[in-house]
Design a protein around this motif. Structure first.
Motif, PDB file in Angstrom:
ATOM      1  N   TYR A  70       1.668  10.301  -3.494  1.00 17.06           N
ATOM      2  CA  TYR A  70       1.107  10.634  -2.188  1.00 17.06           C
ATOM      3  C   TYR A  70       2.076  10.158  -1.117  1.00 17.06           C
ATOM      4  CZ  TYR A  70      -2.373  11.675   1.335  1.00 17.06           C
ATOM      5  OH  TYR A  70      -3.032  12.233   2.399  1.00 17.06           O
ATOM      6  N   VAL A  90      -6.002   9.427  -5.454  1.00 14.23           N
ATOM      7  CA  VAL A  90      -4.777   8.671  -5.733  1.00 14.23           C
ATOM      8  C   VAL A  90      -5.076   7.180  -5.788  1.00 14.23           C
ATOM      9  CG1 VAL A  90      -2.570   7.992  -4.732  1.00 14.23           C
ATOM     10  CG2 VAL A  90      -3.207  10.401  -4.822  1.00 14.23           C
ATOM     11  N   LEU A  91      -5.924   6.750  -4.870  1.00  8.13           N
ATOM     12  CA  LEU A  91      -6.281   5.327  -4.817  1.00  8.13           C
ATOM     13  C   LEU A  91      -6.941   4.894  -6.124  1.00  8.13           C
ATOM     14  CD1 LEU A  91      -5.865   3.384  -2.532  1.00  8.13           C
ATOM     15  CD2 LEU A  91      -8.252   3.681  -1.891  1.00  8.13           C
ATOM     16  N   THR A 106      -4.247   4.970  -9.001  1.00 11.23           N
ATOM     17  CA  THR A 106      -3.204   3.949  -8.982  1.00 11.23           C
ATOM     18  C   THR A 106      -3.776   2.538  -9.134  1.00 11.23           C
ATOM     19  OG1 THR A 106      -3.290   4.004  -6.581  1.00 11.23           O
ATOM     20  CG2 THR A 106      -1.531   5.256  -7.625  1.00 11.23           C
ATOM     21  N   ILE A 117      -6.464  11.307  -1.072  1.00  9.61           N
ATOM     22  CA  ILE A 117      -6.236   9.875  -0.853  1.00  9.61           C
ATOM     23  C   ILE A 117      -7.129   9.054  -1.773  1.00  9.61           C
ATOM     24  CG2 ILE A 117      -6.454   7.994   0.825  1.00  9.61           C
ATOM     25  CD1 ILE A 117      -5.687  10.028   3.001  1.00  9.61           C
ATOM     26  N   VAL A 146       0.847  -1.200   0.000  1.00  7.39           N
ATOM     27  CA  VAL A 146       0.000   0.000   0.000  1.00  7.39           C
ATOM     28  C   VAL A 146       0.878   1.244   0.000  1.00  7.39           C
ATOM     29  CG1 VAL A 146      -1.696   1.334   1.306  1.00  7.39           C
ATOM     30  CG2 VAL A 146      -1.925  -1.133   1.154  1.00  7.39           C
ATOM     31  N   GLU A 147       1.946   1.195   0.795  1.00  9.37           N
ATOM     32  CA  GLU A 147       2.867   2.336   0.840  1.00  9.37           C
ATOM     33  C   GLU A 147       3.441   2.607  -0.547  1.00  9.37           C
ATOM     34  OE1 GLU A 147       5.610   1.495   4.040  1.00  9.37           O
ATOM     35  OE2 GLU A 147       5.309   3.511   4.859  1.00  9.37           O
ATOM     36  N   LEU A 195       0.726   4.125  -2.858  1.00  8.24           N
ATOM     37  CA  LEU A 195       0.476   5.548  -2.630  1.00  8.24           C
ATOM     38  C   LEU A 195       1.653   6.380  -3.141  1.00  8.24           C
ATOM     39  CD1 LEU A 195      -1.129   5.521   0.932  1.00  8.24           C
ATOM     40  CD2 LEU A 195      -2.268   5.900  -1.242  1.00  8.24           C
ATOM     41  N   ASN A 196       2.845   5.861  -2.923  1.00  5.33           N
ATOM     42  CA  ASN A 196       4.043   6.546  -3.390  1.00  5.33           C
ATOM     43  C   ASN A 196       4.027   6.727  -4.898  1.00  5.33           C
ATOM     44  OD1 ASN A 196       6.335   7.688  -2.185  1.00  5.33           O
ATOM     45  ND2 ASN A 196       6.543   5.815  -0.966  1.00  5.33           N
ATOM     46  N   LEU A 217      -5.349   1.939   5.550  1.00  6.97           N
ATOM     47  CA  LEU A 217      -5.864   1.798   4.190  1.00  6.97           C
ATOM     48  C   LEU A 217      -5.823   0.332   3.755  1.00  6.97           C
ATOM     49  CD1 LEU A 217      -6.954   3.643   2.076  1.00  6.97           C
ATOM     50  CD2 LEU A 217      -4.666   3.989   1.191  1.00  6.97           C
ATOM     51  N   ALA A 261      -1.010   3.952   5.765  1.00  8.03           N
ATOM     52  CA  ALA A 261      -0.888   2.782   4.900  1.00  8.03           C
ATOM     53  C   ALA A 261      -1.520   1.561   5.569  1.00  8.03           C
ATOM     54  CB  ALA A 261       0.578   2.514   4.577  1.00  8.03           C
ATOM     55  N   ALA A 263       2.741   9.113   2.291  1.00 10.66           N
ATOM     56  CA  ALA A 263       1.871   8.684   3.389  1.00 10.66           C
ATOM     57  C   ALA A 263       2.664   8.203   4.592  1.00 10.66           C
ATOM     58  CB  ALA A 263       0.962   7.563   2.914  1.00 10.66           C
TER      59      ALA A 263
END
Lengths: 305, 411
Positions: A20, A56-57, A60, A53, A11-12, A15-16, A30, A27, A22
């Motif tokens: 984003y 971005v989710l 991605t 958030i 998840v990290e 987001l990266n 989420l 993370a 985070a």
């Protein structure tokens, strides 16, 4: 169909990849929300990146983003579904003109999915080849209690009942992100159905990382000064503290002005980008801002930057 | 540091799961509202997350068990105590058990005043005698330092006082003009056409006639925020005000109640408890600064910063219950009052001192508050609260009263 991340680290990374930056805590939460299929309730001050958030989710994960912007008086017809009245009326007239059928057939025809206008909540329950969409219920605190109560059913069963058609249930529940600025307390019953996360102002390091991502090409020295200044500002007694969005705006503004470093005069002239209340601006303008800047520069000098 | 075993070795329902259940119980005992479902959720969440790191466990449990920001600190402390030694709860419980049993039987001292009175014979006659007597209390102007941080005993509230409180509340026809909402509702004389209802209605005639149905915006009472001073100089009144606030909280939705003295306490949730005794006991236990000093400026600043945006939306009316006597001589008060006044729809100041004819706004705190109120009224007993409601429901009268009061002060 895109696959959901299978660990907190994933998840990290996800987001990266969407620019984003985070915290580990975000993370984790989420990841749990995705894995357990629970809505995620994000609370925090304005401008800390709650809505981002969800965006971005969706980007991605390659999912459709269905956004329901809440406002006072939001009702079923703008949040869930509405019938297409002009078409219905036309249908009635047509039935008349053709000396048309009996009442019941007409009623059945008029309230068939053909005449249904889908609004965000209903759209979010529709199957999608790319996978269930991301449903963003933005600024839930702006609606009133009746709407909140309506959401209870939707969020626990992912099902909407249209009296004339019957229940519509999502084959795959959408990924739900709810945000709130806390202009009103949200009822416990709703929060209980969600995972909760408080989006805080970022630490200096994280804010610096965000600036690097969002406004690339700014002098390192300037962005450090900006972050130092904003972080100090958040410790002062202001009515409305600047969020990350304001920091980004301010950095962009200073970049437009071709600044390489902060000085008291520039701060005074651009304070309106950062602070949105006249009281706050009046309080900061002049010596107060200059004091903070001096302190930031001293701190930086002490660190050898 | 003792790291918990990964759940896979224990399997679901193993020692680790039991520890999580214990942890949930600990949080529940500390006041978080967590149902049994939450414990199951927590176990599941930990299984799903496949915890390998301590902070992952922390955030996993956090996301399931916490749903308000102010619970964060409690969770944090509980987590660090508990997961260093998961057996702690068991041991604590076994330590506490004998004592808890010992006090389980209510002693005579603990019995509430209401109950004691109800048991005494001849209550009816006593009441008739007292009925005409008005509950009036002297306004004393003392700050009592030795009463600082002392807990208030609400059990002394007599049944008579409560009856009066109830009667006064019942008489109150809350005057705050209802605010218009944007939500539409059916209204035969409405200005907008409700197509959904019209089409529905037309089907009854097979579509031959389409009767126009109309709708219009609804109304609802605006949110009410009560800020009540509980400092030493107000101690004579605070009990009555609490009853007043409790009655308000149970009468309508969207009432937020705060107490302030040396610090600010939000008691809205405690007052929502139906039983007045339970509610007031909860308040007296949680609020630390009964009958202490007053820092109106500082506590209002705290309110403005932390709460105003959350509770003052949608045309809120603020009731400020204070005598305006400030230990800090009104430091910072003008600015905070101005902010408060700007953030709400209407600011009403209820001041018990105003009943005295010779009252003059000499104290710095009072002078700081005055320019920022929309209405200014005496309040020293329940009947004056009822008066307030009556006067406010007649807008012009209230306006005159304000002018009169302010004029008297200016003279």
């Amino acid at each position: 169909m895109s696959i959901l991340p299978d660990s907190i680290d994933a998840v990290e990374t996800l987001l990266n990849s969407g620019d984003y930056v985070a915290d580990r805590s975000l993370a984790t939460t989420l990841f749990l929300a995705l894995k357990m299929g629970r809505p995620l309730f994000l609370e925090g001050e304005a401008g800390v990146g709650k809505t981002e958030i969800a965006k971005v989710l969706a980007a991605t994960l390659n999912r459709r983003l269905v956004r329901l912007q809440c406002y006072e008086g939001l009702d079923l017809s703008s949040a869930v579904y509405e019938w297409n009245y002009p078409r219905q009326m036309l249908e009635i007239r047509l039935a008349e003109a053709t000396g048309g059928g009996d009442k019941e057939t007409l009623a059945r025809d008029l309230f068939s999915p053909d005449f249904l206008v889908e609004r965000p909540l209903l759209q979010a329950l529709k199957p999608d080849p790319a996978g269930a969409p991301v449903l963003l219920i933005d600024e839930l605190d702006r609606t009133d209690e009746p709407f909140e109560a309506y959401l209870l059913e939707v969020l626990s069963d992912f099902q909407i009942t249209i009296p004339e058609i019957g229940p519509i249930k999502a084959a795959e529940p959408p990924i739900v992100i709810i945000t709130s600025n806390r202009t009103r307390e949200i009822h416990d019953a709703l929060k209980r159905r969600c995972l909760y996360y408080w989006v805080d102002y970022p630490s200096a390091e994280r804010e610096l990382a965000i600036l690097e991502r969002k406004v690339p090409g700014v002098q390192k020295r300037l962005s450090r000064e900006i972050v130092g200044f904003v972080q100090h500002l958040r410790e002062t007694e202001l009515f409305k503290l600047p969020g990350v969005a304001e920091t980004i705006d301010w950095t962009r503004a200073l970049a437009f002005l071709d600044k390489v470093s902060l000085d008291p005069e520039t701060i005074d002239n651009t304070l309106g980008v950062l602070l949105k209340y006249q009281d706050d601006i009046a309080k900061m303008k002049g010596s107060e801002a200059a004091n903070i800047l001096r302190q930031v520069q001293q701190d930086m000098a002490a660190l050898g930057i | 540091m003792l790291l918990p075993e990964p759940p896979s070795t224990d399997g679901p329902g193993g020692a680790f799961a039991i520890n999580i259940v214990h942890f949930v119980r600990l949080l529940r005992a500390s006041g978080l509202r967590l149902g049994p479902g939450k414990a199951m959720d927590a176990v599941r969440a930990v299984e799903v997350a496949g915890i390998r790191r301590r902070d992952d466990l922390y955030w996993t449990l956090f996301s399931v068990l916490v749903n308000r920001r102010d619970q964060r600190e409690l969770f944090d402390q509980a987590f660090h105590i508990f997961w260093r030694d998961p057996k702690i709860l068991e041991r604590m419980m076994s330590l506490l058990l004998p004592q808890a049993e010992g006090t389980a039987e209510p002693s005579k001292n603990q019995m509430s005043q209401r109950l004691r009175e109800a048991l005494l014979p001849g209550r009816g006659e006593g009441r008739a005698e007292n009925e005409k007597k008005e509950v009036e209390i002297d306004a004393t102007l003392t700050f009592s330092a030795d009463e600082l941080l002392q807990k208030k005993d609400f059990a002394d509230m007599t049944a008579e006082e409560m009856d009066q409180a109830k009667a006064a509340m019942a008489r109150i026809d809350w005057p705050f003009r209802p605010a218009r909402t944007r939500r539409l509702q059916a209204d035969p004389r409405g200005t907008r056409i409700d197509l959904r209802a019209s089409i529905q209605a037309s089907l009854r005639t097979g579509g031959t006639i389409i009767p126009l149905k109309r709708k219009s915006p609804g109304e609802r009472p605006p949110p009410l925020v009560v800020l009540c001073d509980i400092s030493g100089s107000m101690s004579q009144y605070s009990r009555m005000f609490l009853h007043f606030m409790h009655a308000l909280s149970n009468d309508r939705s969207r009432v937020h109640s705060f107490l302030f003295g040396t610090r600010l306490s939000n008691i809205s949730r405690m007052l929502r408890q139906r039983d007045v005794d339970k509610a007031l006991n909860a308040v007296s236990e949680r609020v630390p600064d009964w009958s202490g000093g007053t820092r109106i400026g500082a506590t209002l600043a705290e309110f403005n910063r932390l709460w105003s945006r959350r509770v003052l939306g949608q045309g809120a009316v603020v009731l400020l219950l204070t005598d305006g006597l400030d230990r800090e001589g009104g430091a910072g008060l003008p600015r905070e009052m101005e902010r408060l006044h700007k953030s709400c729809h209407r600011l009403i100041w209820l001041n018990p001192l105003l009943r005295w004819d010779g009252f003059e706004p000499k104290a710095a705190g009072i002078r700081a508050i005055l320019p920022h109120v929309d209405d200014f009224r005496p309040v020293h007993n329940l009947s004056s609260i009822a008066d307030l409601a009556h006067a406010l429901s007649h807008a012009s009268e209230a306006g005159n009263r304000l002018k009169l009061n302010l004029g008297r002060l200016a003279a």
